[in-house]
Each structure stands twice: as structure tokens, then as C-alpha cells.
Design a protein around this motif. Structure first.
Motif, PDB file in Angstrom:
ATOM      1  N   LYS A 442       0.824  -1.207   0.000  1.00  0.00           N
ATOM      2  CA  LYS A 442       0.000   0.000   0.000  1.00  0.00           C
ATOM      3  C   LYS A 442       0.861   1.261   0.000  1.00  0.00           C
ATOM      4  O   LYS A 442       0.609   2.214  -0.732  1.00  0.00           O
ATOM      5  CB  LYS A 442      -0.934  -0.002   1.212  1.00  0.00           C
ATOM      6  CG  LYS A 442      -2.008  -1.082   1.158  1.00  0.00           C
ATOM      7  CD  LYS A 442      -2.891  -1.036   2.393  1.00  0.00           C
ATOM      8  CE  LYS A 442      -3.978  -2.117   2.337  1.00  0.00           C
ATOM      9  NZ  LYS A 442      -4.818  -2.116   3.546  1.00  0.00           N
ATOM     10  N   GLU A 443       1.888   1.254   0.883  1.00  0.00           N
ATOM     11  CA  GLU A 443       2.754   2.428   0.945  1.00  0.00           C
ATOM     12  C   GLU A 443       3.569   2.586  -0.335  1.00  0.00           C
ATOM     13  O   GLU A 443       3.821   3.698  -0.798  1.00  0.00           O
ATOM     14  CB  GLU A 443       3.695   2.314   2.154  1.00  0.00           C
ATOM     15  CG  GLU A 443       3.010   2.377   3.495  1.00  0.00           C
ATOM     16  CD  GLU A 443       2.321   3.715   3.703  1.00  0.00           C
ATOM     17  OE1 GLU A 443       1.266   3.740   4.350  1.00  0.00           O
ATOM     18  OE2 GLU A 443       2.828   4.736   3.192  1.00  0.00           O
ATOM     19  N   PHE A 444       3.940   1.443  -0.911  1.00  0.00           N
ATOM     20  CA  PHE A 444       4.738   1.509  -2.138  1.00  0.00           C
ATOM     21  C   PHE A 444       3.950   2.152  -3.279  1.00  0.00           C
ATOM     22  O   PHE A 444       4.498   2.891  -4.109  1.00  0.00           O
ATOM     23  CB  PHE A 444       5.158   0.089  -2.533  1.00  0.00           C
ATOM     24  CG  PHE A 444       5.847   0.025  -3.878  1.00  0.00           C
ATOM     25  CD1 PHE A 444       5.223  -0.555  -4.968  1.00  0.00           C
ATOM     26  CD2 PHE A 444       7.098   0.583  -4.051  1.00  0.00           C
ATOM     27  CE1 PHE A 444       5.846  -0.587  -6.195  1.00  0.00           C
ATOM     28  CE2 PHE A 444       7.723   0.545  -5.275  1.00  0.00           C
ATOM     29  CZ  PHE A 444       7.099  -0.044  -6.366  1.00  0.00           C
ATOM     30  N   SER A 445       2.637   1.908  -3.301  1.00  0.00           N
ATOM     31  CA  SER A 445       1.820   2.517  -4.361  1.00  0.00           C
ATOM     32  C   SER A 445       1.852   4.039  -4.256  1.00  0.00           C
ATOM     33  O   SER A 445       1.865   4.754  -5.256  1.00  0.00           O
ATOM     34  CB  SER A 445       0.380   2.007  -4.287  1.00  0.00           C
ATOM     35  OG  SER A 445      -0.239   2.450  -3.111  1.00  0.00           O
ATOM     36  N   LYS A 446       1.868   4.541  -2.983  1.00  0.00           N
ATOM     37  CA  LYS A 446       1.965   5.993  -2.801  1.00  0.00           C
ATOM     38  C   LYS A 446       3.310   6.506  -3.309  1.00  0.00           C
ATOM     39  O   LYS A 446       3.391   7.536  -3.973  1.00  0.00           O
ATOM     40  CB  LYS A 446       1.808   6.352  -1.322  1.00  0.00           C
ATOM     41  CG  LYS A 446       0.451   5.984  -0.728  1.00  0.00           C
ATOM     42  CD  LYS A 446       0.406   6.340   0.748  1.00  0.00           C
ATOM     43  CE  LYS A 446      -0.921   5.908   1.378  1.00  0.00           C
ATOM     44  NZ  LYS A 446      -0.950   6.204   2.825  1.00  0.00           N
ATOM     45  N   ILE A 447       4.373   5.772  -2.956  1.00  0.00           N
ATOM     46  CA  ILE A 447       5.720   6.185  -3.392  1.00  0.00           C
ATOM     47  C   ILE A 447       5.811   6.184  -4.911  1.00  0.00           C
ATOM     48  O   ILE A 447       6.360   7.108  -5.530  1.00  0.00           O
ATOM     49  CB  ILE A 447       6.788   5.244  -2.813  1.00  0.00           C
ATOM     50  CG1 ILE A 447       6.728   5.244  -1.288  1.00  0.00           C
ATOM     51  CG2 ILE A 447       8.183   5.640  -3.285  1.00  0.00           C
ATOM     52  CD1 ILE A 447       6.927   6.590  -0.678  1.00  0.00           C
ATOM     53  N   PHE A 448       5.241   5.176  -5.533  1.00  0.00           N
ATOM     54  CA  PHE A 448       5.358   5.087  -6.993  1.00  0.00           C
ATOM     55  C   PHE A 448       4.578   6.201  -7.674  1.00  0.00           C
ATOM     56  O   PHE A 448       5.010   6.736  -8.701  1.00  0.00           O
ATOM     57  CB  PHE A 448       4.839   3.719  -7.456  1.00  0.00           C
ATOM     58  CG  PHE A 448       5.210   3.408  -8.885  1.00  0.00           C
ATOM     59  CD1 PHE A 448       4.247   3.358  -9.869  1.00  0.00           C
ATOM     60  CD2 PHE A 448       6.537   3.182  -9.231  1.00  0.00           C
ATOM     61  CE1 PHE A 448       4.589   3.089 -11.172  1.00  0.00           C
ATOM     62  CE2 PHE A 448       6.882   2.906 -10.537  1.00  0.00           C
ATOM     63  CZ  PHE A 448       5.903   2.859 -11.531  1.00  0.00           C
ATOM     64  N   ARG A 449       3.432   6.602  -7.074  1.00  0.00           N
ATOM     65  CA  ARG A 449       2.692   7.728  -7.645  1.00  0.00           C
ATOM     66  C   ARG A 449       3.530   9.003  -7.583  1.00  0.00           C
ATOM     67  O   ARG A 449       3.587   9.774  -8.536  1.00  0.00           O
ATOM     68  CB  ARG A 449       1.373   7.915  -6.890  1.00  0.00           C
ATOM     69  CG  ARG A 449       0.505   9.049  -7.467  1.00  0.00           C
ATOM     70  CD  ARG A 449      -0.860   9.127  -6.801  1.00  0.00           C
ATOM     71  NE  ARG A 449      -0.761   9.486  -5.392  1.00  0.00           N
ATOM     72  CZ  ARG A 449      -0.994   8.662  -4.388  1.00  0.00           C
ATOM     73  NH1 ARG A 449      -1.366   7.427  -4.625  1.00  0.00           N
ATOM     74  NH2 ARG A 449      -0.871   9.055  -3.132  1.00  0.00           N
TER      75      ARG A 449
END
Length: 589
Positions: A442-449
Motif C-alpha cells: 500500500k505504501e509503495f503505491s503511494k511512493i510510486f505515484r
């Protein structure tokens, strides 16, 4: 006997709601509101409860307006009179007066007045049980109404809802009522709210859903108590009596018949009295009291015949036919006038076009002569100058394009580099801790955005880089827990300095990737500022076998600085510490 619904009276109440609004709108044209205008507002408020008194006052206002030669007030007073006449059952005269009011508003090009007249005409048509014609007039009113005039639109929607229910378009009717409710609730118009809920109740009753019909009928009654309108009380109570008669709940039906009957007698409104007599006949019939049932059926037949006679129907048709013919005649006259104006404008435009063409030809001839003289004197020197300028521009564009291509190539490596290392980290977590792996994802999706957004920039502020790095470190702390120690101490004066995007992240990423991180050998990373540099240090405890790498991190940072600054980042080992110094750029390129 096939049941008739209380739909025609429903239209009248919304028309009078709007008349009160419209009178204020039209009379606001005068600098100071006169006593006459005060009386008209009072007339509109009282019409529902006392149509006869309203009719007398309307006649007085018409006389005053004629003497004052006030055409706007004269027309709106006629609308008020038409509404009062329709309320007492004189629909023939009401229809004629409303159509005369429309003609007056049309003659002075008052669009709001025309829409109001069409609204009132539709109301009379509903009383005459002609919902198709009523709907047609309402759609005409809707077409010419200003979309910012929310109050007028609300009343049109309310009347469209009633006509839709009469035409057995129940779902469409409920939709229009809900649109009207949105506005009535916003302005706390309890009268309009109660009538809208009453209309929804009728629609559900026709859909044979007596549970929802009762629910909305009781809601209507609750809001009627706040409005204190006998007209609304009569209509709502009689509808509830219909619901309970159909359910066989005779005691409840009688309770609301008494309430509705008393209110309808008080306002002396023929359409409600018609419904009251019919329901009382049904109630006595269900009680097996056929004598009293017959008496009420007689009363019902008498009042119905007085409202809907063949002679009245014929007269109304003649009036409407005359009105439609006048509309068509006016439309033909308008089209003819528009055609004549267009023809005159075409002739005028043709004359000026010929003048313009002539002037243009003369100007062009003069320009050609002057230009030929100029070319003859300057041709050789101009050609040489243009060749030099074009050559210089071509060289400059080539050099700029080359630099942009190289820089874009380097910049596009950042996102894949981060994605590659993050997926490696996720792979490790999946093997050891699935809950952390889910949170990590979940946190990685934020970072990738963030990565996709910042990737478009050549430079970002240190503040933006730190916000991104903090999110990245959150993921790494999930992976390594207390084995990874991070210390960030940045002086705020450097927050608005610039550096290439993801530079700090890539340095920290490389430290994590190439060093042992265990509880016995924690990795200690420090980030701080020194002079005009961002410094990153970590204790050296090199892995014997490092994680998979694309080997682009350090080279990427050095190459990107090369194209945006003369300052060079440094990477060195001192005292068993790995030092990285990233230059901070004061101004964005």
C-alpha cells in the motif's frame, strides 16, 4: 368505481408558490414598492385559503394598474386573478385570462412573465384533466426559463412531476418531485416540501406500494403542520384517507376524511370537495351503509358535473385554439420581420464588402510597388544575413536538442531503478512477514505515484525530496525495523534549494543495498547539510553478496549533475564511513 387521484389540486399550490416569487421579481422594477404591490403580495398568500377574497382583490389591482398604465403590474394581476378563478372551478375564464396575460408579456418581450403565464396555463389544464397539454406548456416554460432562476425552475419541476403522475409516468414524476425538494429544503419552504412529499405519496400509491405511499403521506402531513396551510392539509389528509380505504383501515380512513373534509369546506375548493364526497361514499359503502353512500355519490356527481361539462369543454377548446393561432401568427410575423432585416443587412454588407475589396486592391498594388523597390536595393545583403542567422539558429537548436536527449535518457532511468529495488524488498518481505508485505504494498503505491509525478521535473526542492525520502524510509523501516537507524538533521534555510529528483533516495538506497543490516550490525545513516552540500554518511559493513543491481545509481547522479550544474557530487570512504556530498543548487534552471 375506478379511483381518481388528487393531482389537479396539486398543481394549483405550486403555481401560487411561484406567483408570490414572480410578483416580487416583476414589481422590483419600481424604485419604491407601493401599497398596491403590498396588497398583491397579500393576495397571493391568501389565495389558497380564500380564493373568493383573492379574486376581489385581484379585480381591484387590475383596475388600479389600468388607471396607472402600468402594464407589468396589470399582467401579473391578471395572472393572480386567473389562479383565483381556477381555484373556485371557473377554468374557462381562468384560461382566457392567463392567455391574455401571456400575450401582454409577449408584446413587451418579458421572458419571465411568459414562462410564468405558461406555468399558470398548465395549472388550468391540469384542473381540466388534460395532463398532456399541461406537460406541453410546462416544457415550453422550461425551454425559455433562465437556468439561474432556480425558484422558477423548481416550480416547473414540481408541476412536471404532477403531470407525469397523471400520465402514469410515476418514476419520472418522483424524479421531478425530488429535484423540487432539493430547493424547497434548502430555503426551508415547508409548504413546498409538504406538497412534494404528497405528490411522491400519490405516485407510490399508483404504483400500488401503500407502505411507501403512507410513509410519504405522513411526511407531507408533518411539514404541512409547519406551513399551517389549510389547502395543503385538505389535500394531504384526503390522500391519506384514500390509502387507508384501499388498505381497509376504516378507522384511520375516517380520521383523515374528517380532517380533510373540514379543511376543504373551510377553503371551499371544489376539487377537494369532489374527492371528499367520493371517499365518504366509499367509506359508507365499505361500512355497508348504502343509504349514506348513495347520498355522497350524488353530491360527488353534482360537483363533478359542474366542473367538467361538455359545454365548458367546448368553450375551453375554442379559447385554446384561438390562443394557439395567435401564437402561430406572431411567430410568422416575427420570422417575416427577421427575414426582412436579414435581407437589408445582406445588402448593406455587400456594399461595404465592395468598398473594402476596392481599397484592398489599391493598397496591395502600392505595397507590391514599394516591396519590389525595396527588394531590388536590399536583395543581396538580406540573403547573406538570412543565411548567417539560419546557420546560427540551426547550430544552436542542434546543440540544445542533443543536451535534452541525453538528459531525458538519464532521467528516465530513475523510476525503473527505484521500482527494481522496491520489488526486491517486497519479495523478501513476502517470504518473512505477509502482513508487513501487504502494508508495504500500500505504501509503495503511494511512493510510486510520487515517483511518476516528480519524474517530470528536472529539479525539485530539498523539501520535496525529503518528503519523498521520508515515505521511502517508512517502507524500509518496515523491512528492517530497529536494525536501520536513520538520522536527518537539515537546516531549514536549505529547504528551498534544488537538486535532481531522487538523488538523496538513490544514495540511501545504495547504502541499504550494499551493506549488512542485522540486529548485531545495524546500519546507521546520517543526513545533514554542510555549507552548500547535502551530506550522507553510513558505516561501512559491506555485504559479501549484494542485492541485484542495475548499476546505474551513482553514475546516474553524477551524469545528471553534469548537465544542470558545474558542481560535482563526491563519493568517498573516510574512517570506515562512506561519505556522499550532493551539491545544493540555489536557483531552479
Amino acid at each position: 368505481m375506478k379511483r381518481r387521484l388528487l393531482n389537479s389540486p396539486l398543481k394549483g399550490c405550486f403555481i401560487l408558490v411561484f406567483l408570490m416569487i414572480a410578483s416580487k421579481h416583476i414589481f422590483a422594477q419600481t424604485a419604491k414598492e407601493s401599497d398596491y404591490q403590498e396588497k398583491l403580495s397579500s393576495l397571493i398568500r391568501e389565495t389558497t385559503n380564500n380564493p373568493e377574497r383573492g379574486l376581489k382583490i385581484a379585480d381591484s389591482l387590475i383596475t388600479i394598474s389600468k388607471k396607472a398604465k402600468d402594464i407589468n403590474n396589470y399582467a401579473i394581476s391578471m395572472l393572480a386573478k386567473g389562479a383565483a378563478l381556477s381555484f373556485i372551478g371557473n377554468n374557462t375564464e381562468a384560461l382566457e385570462i392567463e392567455m391574455r396575460a401571456y400575450a401582454i408579456f409577449d408584446s413587451i418581450n418579458d421572458v419571465t412573465g411568459k414562462a410564468l403565464s405558461l406555468l399558470n396555463i398548465s395549472y388550468v389544464q391540469m384542473h381540466l384533466k388534460k395532463p398532456v397539454k399541461a406537460q406541453d406548456y410546462l416544457l415550453q416554460a422550461l425551454a425559455i426559463t433562465d437556468k439561474d432562476n432556480s425558484r422558477l425552475l423548481t416550480n416547473i419541476y414540481a408541476n412536471l412531476a404532477g403531470s407525469a403522475v397523471d400520465l402514469e409516468q410515476y418514476t419520472e414524476g418522483i424524479k421531478y418531485y425530488q429535484m423540487a425538494l432539493t430547493h424547497f429544503n434548502k430555503i426551508e419552504n415547508y409548504y413546498g416540501t409538504s406538497i412534494s412529499y404528497h405528490g411522491i405519496s400519490i405516485a407510490f400509491r399508483k404504483l400500488q406500494d401503500n407502505i411507501l405511499a403512507e410513509k410519504y403521506g405522513l411526511l407531507a402531513l408533518a411539514y404541512q403542520k409547519k406551513s399551517n396551510s389549510d389547502y395543503a392539509l385538505s389535500m394531504i389528509a384526503l390522500n391519506l384517507s384514500d390509502i387507508y380505504l384501499e388498505q381497509g383501515k376504516l378507522d384511520s380512513a375516517k380520521k383523515y376524511l374528517d380532517i380533510g373534509g373540514q379543511a376543504s369546506k373551510k377553503i371551499n375548493y371544489p376539487y377537494h370537495k369532489e374527492n371528499y364526497y367520493e371517499n365518504m361514499a366509499r367509506w359508507y359503502q365499505l361500512k355497508n351503509d348504502y343509504k349514506n353512500a348513495l347520498e355522497y355519490y350524488k353530491k360527488y356527481s353534482i360537483i363533478k358535473d359542474s366542473i367538467y361539462s361538455l359545454e365548458t369543454e367546448k368553450t375551453n377548446s375554442e379559447i385554446e385554439e384561438k390562443f394557439q393561432n395567435e401564437l402561430k401568427t406572431n411567430e410568422i410575423k416575427l420570422l417575416k420581420t427577421q427575414k426582412e432585416l436579414a435581407t437589408a443587412q445582406i445588402e448593406k454588407n455587400r456594399f461595404w464588402a465592395l468598398i473594402l475589396i476596392l481599397v484592398t486592391i489599391l493598397c496591395m498594388a502600392a505595397i507590391v510597388v514599394l516591396y519590389q523597390n525595396y527588394i531590388g536595393n536590399k536583395k543581396t545583403n538580406e540573403l547573406l544575413r538570412l543565411e548567417k542567422v539560419q546557420l546560427a539558429e540551426r547550430n544552436q537548436l542542434l546543440e540544445t536538442e542533443n543536451i535534452l536527449v541525453q538528459f531525458e535518457t538519464l532521467r528516465t532511468q530513475v523510476s525503473p531503478h527505484f521500482l527494481f529495488n522496491s520489488l526486491n524488498a517486497l519479495t523478501s518481505l513476502i517470504k518473512t512477514d505477509r502482513d508487513k508485505a501487504l502494508r508495504f504494498t500500500k505504501e509503495f503505491s503511494k511512493i510510486f505515484r510520487n515517483t511518476l509525478e516528480l519524474k517530470r521535473k528536472n529539479l525539485i526542492t530539498l523539501r520535496e525530496e525529503l518528503e519523498h525520502v521520508n515515505s521511502y524510509l517508512y517502507l524500509q523501516k518496515m523491512r528492517f525495523d530497529s536494525n536501520l537507524i536513520i538520522s536527518i538533521n537539515i537546516d531549514s534555510v536549505f529547504f528551498n534549494d534544488y537538486l535532481p529528483p531522487f538523488s538523496l533516495q538513490m544514495v540511501i538506497e545504495n547504502a541499504i543495498k550494499h551493506n549488512i543490516i542485522t540486529i548485531e550490525s545495524p546500519l546507521n545513516i546520517k543526513v545533514f547539510t554542510q555549507d552548500s552540500f547535502l551530506v550522507v554518511t553510513n558505516n561501512l559493513q559491506t555485504r559479501h553478496v549484494s542485492e541485484d543491481s542495475t548499476k546505474t545509481g551513482v553514475k546516474n547522479i553524477i551524469s545528471r549533475y553534469k548537465y544542470i550544474s558545474e558542481l560535482v557530487p563526491t563519493f568517498e570512504i573516510k574512517n570506515n564511513l562512506f561519505y556522499v556530498k550532493l551539491p545544493l543548487i540555489k536557483e531552479e534552471l
